[in-house]
Design a protein around this motif. Structure first.
Motif, PDB file in Angstrom:
ATOM      1  N   ASN A 298       0.857  -1.185   0.000  1.00 47.54           N
ATOM      2  CA  ASN A 298       0.000   0.000   0.000  1.00 47.54           C
ATOM      3  C   ASN A 298       0.898   1.242   0.000  1.00 47.54           C
ATOM      4  OD1 ASN A 298      -1.782   1.720   2.601  1.00 47.54           O
ATOM      5  ND2 ASN A 298      -2.218   1.842   0.439  1.00 47.54           N
ATOM      6  N   TYR A 299       0.614   2.177  -0.916  1.00 44.41           N
ATOM      7  CA  TYR A 299       1.408   3.417  -0.991  1.00 44.41           C
ATOM      8  C   TYR A 299       0.509   4.610  -0.687  1.00 44.41           C
ATOM      9  CZ  TYR A 299       3.921   7.399  -2.960  1.00 44.41           C
ATOM     10  OH  TYR A 299       4.520   8.626  -3.147  1.00 44.41           O
ATOM     11  N   ILE A 300       0.976   5.506   0.199  1.00 44.70           N
ATOM     12  CA  ILE A 300       0.233   6.713   0.555  1.00 44.70           C
ATOM     13  C   ILE A 300       1.165   7.909   0.475  1.00 44.70           C
ATOM     14  CG2 ILE A 300      -1.187   7.856   2.296  1.00 44.70           C
ATOM     15  CD1 ILE A 300      -1.565   5.094   3.619  1.00 44.70           C
ATOM     16  N   SER A 301       0.785   8.907  -0.301  1.00 46.65           N
ATOM     17  CA  SER A 301       1.534  10.163  -0.336  1.00 46.65           C
ATOM     18  C   SER A 301       0.848  11.167   0.576  1.00 46.65           C
ATOM     19  CB  SER A 301       1.606  10.717  -1.758  1.00 46.65           C
ATOM     20  OG  SER A 301       2.128  12.033  -1.747  1.00 46.65           O
TER      21      SER A 301
ATOM     22  N   THR B 237       2.978  -1.031   4.358  1.00 52.87           N
ATOM     23  CA  THR B 237       2.494   0.330   4.113  1.00 52.87           C
ATOM     24  C   THR B 237       3.669   1.256   3.859  1.00 52.87           C
ATOM     25  OG1 THR B 237       0.623  -0.074   5.597  1.00 52.87           O
ATOM     26  CG2 THR B 237       1.097   2.218   5.006  1.00 52.87           C
ATOM     27  N   ILE B 238       3.646   1.943   2.716  1.00 53.55           N
ATOM     28  CA  ILE B 238       4.683   2.909   2.366  1.00 53.55           C
ATOM     29  C   ILE B 238       4.088   4.303   2.501  1.00 53.55           C
ATOM     30  CG2 ILE B 238       6.270   3.697   0.566  1.00 53.55           C
ATOM     31  CD1 ILE B 238       5.959   0.867  -0.677  1.00 53.55           C
TER      32      ILE B 238
ATOM     33  N   PHE C 167      -1.475  -5.217   9.778  1.00 51.20           N
ATOM     34  CA  PHE C 167      -0.458  -4.308   9.251  1.00 51.20           C
ATOM     35  C   PHE C 167       0.938  -4.831   9.575  1.00 51.20           C
ATOM     36  CE2 PHE C 167      -4.315  -1.912  10.053  1.00 51.20           C
ATOM     37  CZ  PHE C 167      -4.512  -1.333   8.805  1.00 51.20           C
ATOM     38  N   GLY C 168       1.727  -4.975   8.507  1.00 50.45           N
ATOM     39  CA  GLY C 168       3.094  -5.436   8.663  1.00 50.45           C
ATOM     40  C   GLY C 168       4.044  -4.263   8.748  1.00 50.45           C
ATOM     41  N   GLN C 169       5.097  -4.323   7.957  1.00 50.72           N
ATOM     42  CA  GLN C 169       6.106  -3.278   8.010  1.00 50.72           C
ATOM     43  C   GLN C 169       5.561  -1.941   7.507  1.00 50.72           C
ATOM     44  OE1 GLN C 169       9.724  -4.177   5.826  1.00 50.72           O
ATOM     45  NE2 GLN C 169      10.943  -2.968   7.253  1.00 50.72           N
ATOM     46  N   VAL C 170       5.968  -0.860   8.172  1.00 50.24           N
ATOM     47  CA  VAL C 170       5.631   0.496   7.759  1.00 50.24           C
ATOM     48  C   VAL C 170       6.928   1.189   7.352  1.00 50.24           C
ATOM     49  CG1 VAL C 170       4.671   2.723   8.453  1.00 50.24           C
ATOM     50  CG2 VAL C 170       3.640   0.598   9.298  1.00 50.24           C
ATOM     51  N   VAL C 171       6.990   1.631   6.094  1.00 47.11           N
ATOM     52  CA  VAL C 171       8.200   2.256   5.557  1.00 47.11           C
ATOM     53  C   VAL C 171       7.899   3.723   5.275  1.00 47.11           C
ATOM     54  CG1 VAL C 171       9.956   2.183   3.758  1.00 47.11           C
ATOM     55  CG2 VAL C 171       8.857   0.063   4.501  1.00 47.11           C
ATOM     56  N   VAL C 172       8.707   4.616   5.818  1.00 46.93           N
ATOM     57  CA  VAL C 172       8.539   6.050   5.607  1.00 46.93           C
ATOM     58  C   VAL C 172       9.610   6.533   4.633  1.00 46.93           C
ATOM     59  CG1 VAL C 172       8.449   8.326   6.680  1.00 46.93           C
ATOM     60  CG2 VAL C 172       7.594   6.330   7.921  1.00 46.93           C
ATOM     61  N   LEU C 173       9.179   7.077   3.501  1.00 50.59           N
ATOM     62  CA  LEU C 173      10.099   7.602   2.491  1.00 50.59           C
ATOM     63  C   LEU C 173      10.308   9.094   2.681  1.00 50.59           C
ATOM     64  CD1 LEU C 173       8.809   5.903  -0.799  1.00 50.59           C
ATOM     65  CD2 LEU C 173      10.503   5.055   0.823  1.00 50.59           C
TER      66      LEU C 173
ATOM     67  N   PRO D 222       7.876  -1.352  22.241  1.00 47.95           N
ATOM     68  CA  PRO D 222       8.203  -2.781  22.277  1.00 47.95           C
ATOM     69  C   PRO D 222       8.951  -3.228  21.022  1.00 47.95           C
ATOM     70  CG  PRO D 222       5.945  -2.414  22.976  1.00 47.95           C
ATOM     71  CD  PRO D 222       6.446  -1.100  22.450  1.00 47.95           C
ATOM     72  N   GLU D 223       9.792  -4.227  21.183  1.00 48.31           N
ATOM     73  CA  GLU D 223      10.639  -4.703  20.097  1.00 48.31           C
ATOM     74  C   GLU D 223       9.834  -5.101  18.868  1.00 48.31           C
ATOM     75  OE1 GLU D 223      13.903  -5.858  17.850  1.00 48.31           O
ATOM     76  OE2 GLU D 223      13.798  -4.657  19.690  1.00 48.31           O
ATOM     77  N   ARG D 224       8.689  -5.749  19.059  1.00 45.90           N
ATOM     78  CA  ARG D 224       7.908  -6.228  17.921  1.00 45.90           C
ATOM     79  C   ARG D 224       7.416  -5.072  17.053  1.00 45.90           C
ATOM     80  NH1 ARG D 224       2.986  -9.448  20.217  1.00 45.90           N
ATOM     81  NH2 ARG D 224       2.526  -9.610  17.990  1.00 45.90           N
ATOM     82  N   PHE D 225       7.132  -3.917  17.659  1.00 45.46           N
ATOM     83  CA  PHE D 225       6.715  -2.747  16.894  1.00 45.46           C
ATOM     84  C   PHE D 225       7.925  -2.022  16.313  1.00 45.46           C
ATOM     85  CE2 PHE D 225       3.207  -3.361  19.952  1.00 45.46           C
ATOM     86  CZ  PHE D 225       2.178  -3.562  19.046  1.00 45.46           C
ATOM     87  N   ARG D 226       9.038  -2.053  17.037  1.00 49.05           N
ATOM     88  CA  ARG D 226      10.267  -1.429  16.553  1.00 49.05           C
ATOM     89  C   ARG D 226      10.692  -2.040  15.226  1.00 49.05           C
ATOM     90  NH1 ARG D 226      14.693  -1.661  21.052  1.00 49.05           N
ATOM     91  NH2 ARG D 226      12.806  -1.906  22.290  1.00 49.05           N
ATOM     92  N   GLN D 227      10.520  -3.332  15.109  1.00 49.11           N
ATOM     93  CA  GLN D 227      10.946  -4.037  13.899  1.00 49.11           C
ATOM     94  C   GLN D 227      10.065  -3.703  12.694  1.00 49.11           C
ATOM     95  OE1 GLN D 227      10.935  -8.171  14.993  1.00 49.11           O
ATOM     96  NE2 GLN D 227      12.837  -8.021  16.161  1.00 49.11           N
ATOM     97  N   LYS D 228       8.877  -3.186  12.946  1.00 53.63           N
ATOM     98  CA  LYS D 228       7.961  -2.909  11.843  1.00 53.63           C
ATOM     99  C   LYS D 228       8.228  -1.582  11.147  1.00 53.63           C
ATOM    100  CE  LYS D 228       3.896  -5.633  13.168  1.00 53.63           C
ATOM    101  NZ  LYS D 228       2.437  -5.601  13.386  1.00 53.63           N
ATOM    102  N   LEU D 229       8.875  -0.650  11.836  1.00 58.72           N
ATOM    103  CA  LEU D 229       9.067   0.694  11.284  1.00 58.72           C
ATOM    104  C   LEU D 229      10.444   0.826  10.664  1.00 58.72           C
ATOM    105  CD1 LEU D 229       7.948   3.564  10.946  1.00 58.72           C
ATOM    106  CD2 LEU D 229       8.986   4.139  13.146  1.00 58.72           C
TER     107      LEU D 229
END
Length: 431
Positions: free
Chosen positions: A133-136, A184-185, A221-227, A245-252
């Motif tokens: 999923n891409y969101i601008s 999510t991007i 929701f899996g990984q969240v990538v911020v461009l 928490p570590e599990r959320f840290r790994q997603k961002l």
């Protein structure tokens, strides 16, 4: 018993131990789930075995924690009338002619698309099979959204987006035989902090949507990538990560620039061609036609002036489009604004340096961030130079940021130009 961390993070189907906990979880809500089955509202995306497996893993495979979560979910479904929304989104997905759902299927999309430009689901999956999923956020101005969009329409849009995602993930999970999530991007290119400091938006969002997704969408929701993350956001996130928490840290993940030089990210989003298609959504935001107008950002210092000049010839058509972006101090000092004007210096012969006449084209006027995009055009009848001017001379306290785009049609052939003497030229469409 608690499952291992590896099992919890896995996208595999339920183990025998997890199936037994799911059975016990169902037993705790037997009356409510039976009523739903009788009414036909036992939606698989919310109450099926795969959905309850997500609930279980999202709560560390703990039965009691999962039961508390499910009770809160059932209440939220009733409070927000989500049964009808699930039916509506499922119907849209069943009837669509595309392989993947589109943003246009969401409630009130025609109103929201001015502020949220997105590709709901890209054509290609990640190598693991997850959705992309891409969101601008280039147009996500909270001030304008709260002013121009009925708030309940925004709430229903978010409800629809979440339910559509849950239905899609549930169906994809059944097809793939694994728990499918969405990557999510979020592209924050061309954003300013002033776009996000609207307290009314945050207050209303917290009241109506703050706990919504975490109450109904478990492990969707899996990984969240911020461009294109600015340095200040990176510093802020780095500080906050110590308390997450570590599990959320790994997603961002914060990616430098637009990710086009990051091989791992390119693979994650389905390849270079798909990444370029996603980024094209942001690039198209300011296009007004096939040829479009490329936007630029310019910061005007306190008491400063910014001038953009163009050499022009008879028969050309000049179009401009701009907006003043919200600033950090808008909540305290009022909406950011700039004084805009346009004028020309006409010469006697094209390319000559001898000035013949100075002429105003657009009288000075103040344009605020609340006005959104402002457009103008001019038919050129004489050779010369046109100046577009944005002034912050009236602003001793704040700098201003202007996003503008300019298009100039090609000069006509000499024979065409000679047909018009002394008046505005007749120019065909330049788009």
């Amino acid at each position: 018993r608690m499952a291992s961390a590896a099992a919890i993070a896995s996208d595999s189907l339920a183990s025998q131990e997890e199936l037994e906990i799911i059975r016990q979880l169902r037993a705790k809500f037997d009356a409510e789930l039976s009523k739903r089955a009788d009414r036909g509202t036992d939606h698989p995306c919310l109450f099926g075995d795969l959905a309850l497996l997500r609930v279980l893993r999202g709560n560390d495979n703990d039965l009691e924690k999962s039961a508390v979560w499910l009770a809160r979910c059932l209440q939220k479904v009733a409070d927000c009338d989500l049964d009808d929304m699930v039916f509506a989104m499922s119907k849209s997905l069943d009837e669509c002619s595309t392989v993947t759902p589109l943003d246009a299927m969401l409630p009130y999309h025609s109103e929201i698309k001015e502020y949220v430009r997105a590709i709901f689901t890209a054509q290609k999956l990640t190598p693991a099979g997850d959705l992309v999923n891409y969101i601008s956020f280039a147009r996500f101005d909270m001030w304008k959204l709260t002013k121009c969009v009925e708030w309940q329409h925004w709430v229903k849009y978010m409800h629809g987006a979440t339910m559509m995602r849950m239905v899609e993930c549930d169906r994809q999970s059944r097809l793939q035989g694994r728990l499918v999530r969405v990557v999510t991007i979020i592209d924050v290119a061309e954003c300013t902090l002033g776009m996000f400091n609207c307290m009314k938006f945050h207050r209303d969002h917290s009241r109506d949507l703050g706990s919504f997704q975490e109450s109904v969408a478990a492990e969707i929701f899996g990984q969240v990538v911020v461009l294109n993350a600015p340095w200040v956001l990176k510093k802020l996130v780095a500080g906050l990560m110590h308390f997450v928490p570590e599990r959320f840290r790994q997603k961002l993940k914060l990616v430098n620039g637009d990710g086009t030089d990051d091989p791992g990210f390119i693979r994650l989003v389905g390849g270079g061609a798909q990444l370029r298609q996603l980024l094209a959504v942001r690039e198209s935001i300011f296009q007004t036609g096939p040829r479009g107008m490329r936007p630029e950002l310019h910061m005007i210092p306190r008491r400063g002036v910014f001038v953009h000049s163009l050499d022009v010839l008879p028969g050309q058509q000049l179009l401009w489009e701009f907006e003043v972006l919200p600033g950090h101090g808008d909540g305290l000092l009022g909406a950011s604004d700039a004084a805009f004007s346009a004028d020309a210096l006409w010469t006697d012969v094209a390319g000559a340096n001898r000035l013949v006449e100075a002429a105003p084209l657009e009288a000075l006027r103040h344009v605020s961030a609340a006005q959104g995009k402002v457009r103008g055009s001019f038919e050129v009848a004489r050779p010369g130079v046109i100046f577009l001017r944005w002034s912050n001379a009236h602003g001793p306290l704040r700098r201003k940021v202007v996003r503008f785009a300019v298009a100039l049609s090609p000069a006509p052939l000499p024979a065409e130009a000679s047909a018009d003497r002394g008046g505005a030229g007749s120019v065909g469409p330049i788009w």
